[in-house]
Design an enzyme around this catalytic site. Structure first.
Site, mmCIF file in Angstrom:
data_model
loop_
_atom_site.group_PDB
_atom_site.id
_atom_site.type_symbol
_atom_site.label_atom_id
_atom_site.label_comp_id
_atom_site.label_asym_id
_atom_site.label_seq_id
_atom_site.Cartn_x
_atom_site.Cartn_y
_atom_site.Cartn_z
ATOM 1 N N CYS A 82 -4.652 -1.366 -2.838
ATOM 2 C CA CYS A 82 -4.286 -2.351 -1.812
ATOM 3 C C CYS A 82 -3.619 -1.689 -0.609
ATOM 4 O O CYS A 82 -3.785 -2.148 0.528
ATOM 5 C CB CYS A 82 -3.363 -3.408 -2.401
ATOM 6 N N THR A 83 -2.888 -0.625 -0.831
ATOM 7 C CA THR A 83 -2.268 0.098 0.275
ATOM 8 C C THR A 83 -3.330 0.589 1.251
ATOM 9 O O THR A 83 -3.192 0.449 2.468
ATOM 10 C CB THR A 83 -1.434 1.278 -0.265
#
Length: 219
Positions: free
Chosen positions: A45-46
């Protein structure tokens, strides 16, 4: 509740990194991409949040707003943004919802109604179904729904491509073929008779089969 294409996207109020919002009011008369994340400080997700921030001018050009969600509190999102900027080169430049009571995740069918407990105590595995992309139109209907597994990064170039198709086909009675990209030929919709099509395309069309009528992309 299981959302499907064509359903009205549920409305809600939420706290975000850009302040409180009412979702339908926030969307306004444009389009929206609402994408969810199982937990702050997760590696895949980063990378996604940073890439979407880089793509934001492309979404803006298409009158599409971006908004993310994670079950962690808004203040954690702000801390995560620092990591995202340091590792991806850009911080999120769109609001991120804090869904600490899991209310919105349940409303959108990303978590079962029985899910409960302190969001901070939930692991990414507990929230692994919160990996969705919803494209919502000006009519507040769900136009696209994609669910990704935890280990596979989302393809937001594909989301942009689909939005180009959605916006084109909402305006013109056409469909887009496999792997279509902006500017390429399109297909006259099956609901349009040859008589109707002749009025729109007086120069005719290529038809390898009667049901497959190919024309240049309308402008």
């Amino acid at each position: 509740m299981s959302l499907q294409i064509g359903d009205t996207a549920p409305d809600f109020e939420a706290e975000t990194t850009h302040g409180p919002i009412k979702f339908h009011e926030w969307i306004g008369d444009g389009w929206a991409v609402f994408f969810s994340h199982p937990k702050d400080f997760t590696p895949v997700c980063t990378t996604e949040l940073g890439y979407v921030a880089k793509l934001k001018p492309e979404f803006d050009r298409r009158n599409v707003k971006l908004i993310g969600l994670s079950v962690d509190p808004v203040e954690n999102h702000a801390k995560w943004a620092v990591d995202i900027e340091e590792t991806q080169g850009v911080a999120p430049n769109y609001p991120m919802i804090g869904d600490t009571d899991l209310r919105i995740s349940k409303l959108y069918g990303m978590l079962p109604a029985s899910a409960s407990g302190d969001a901070s105590a939930r692991t990414p595995a507990d929230n692994q179904t919160v990996r969705n992309v919803f494209v919502i139109g000006p009519d507040k209907k769900v136009k696209l729904l994609i669910v990704y597994p935890m280990t596979t990064g989302r393809n937001f170039d594909e989301v942009l491509r689909v939005i180009d198709s959605l916006q084109l086909t909402a305006k013109h009675k056409v469909a887009t073929p496999v792997n279509w990209k902006q500017g390429e030929d399109v297909i006259i919709s099956g609901s349009v008779s040859d008589e109707e099509a002749k009025k729109v395309y007086p120069d005719g069309w290529e038809a390898p089969r009667p049901y497959l009528r190919i024309v240049p992309q309308p402008r």
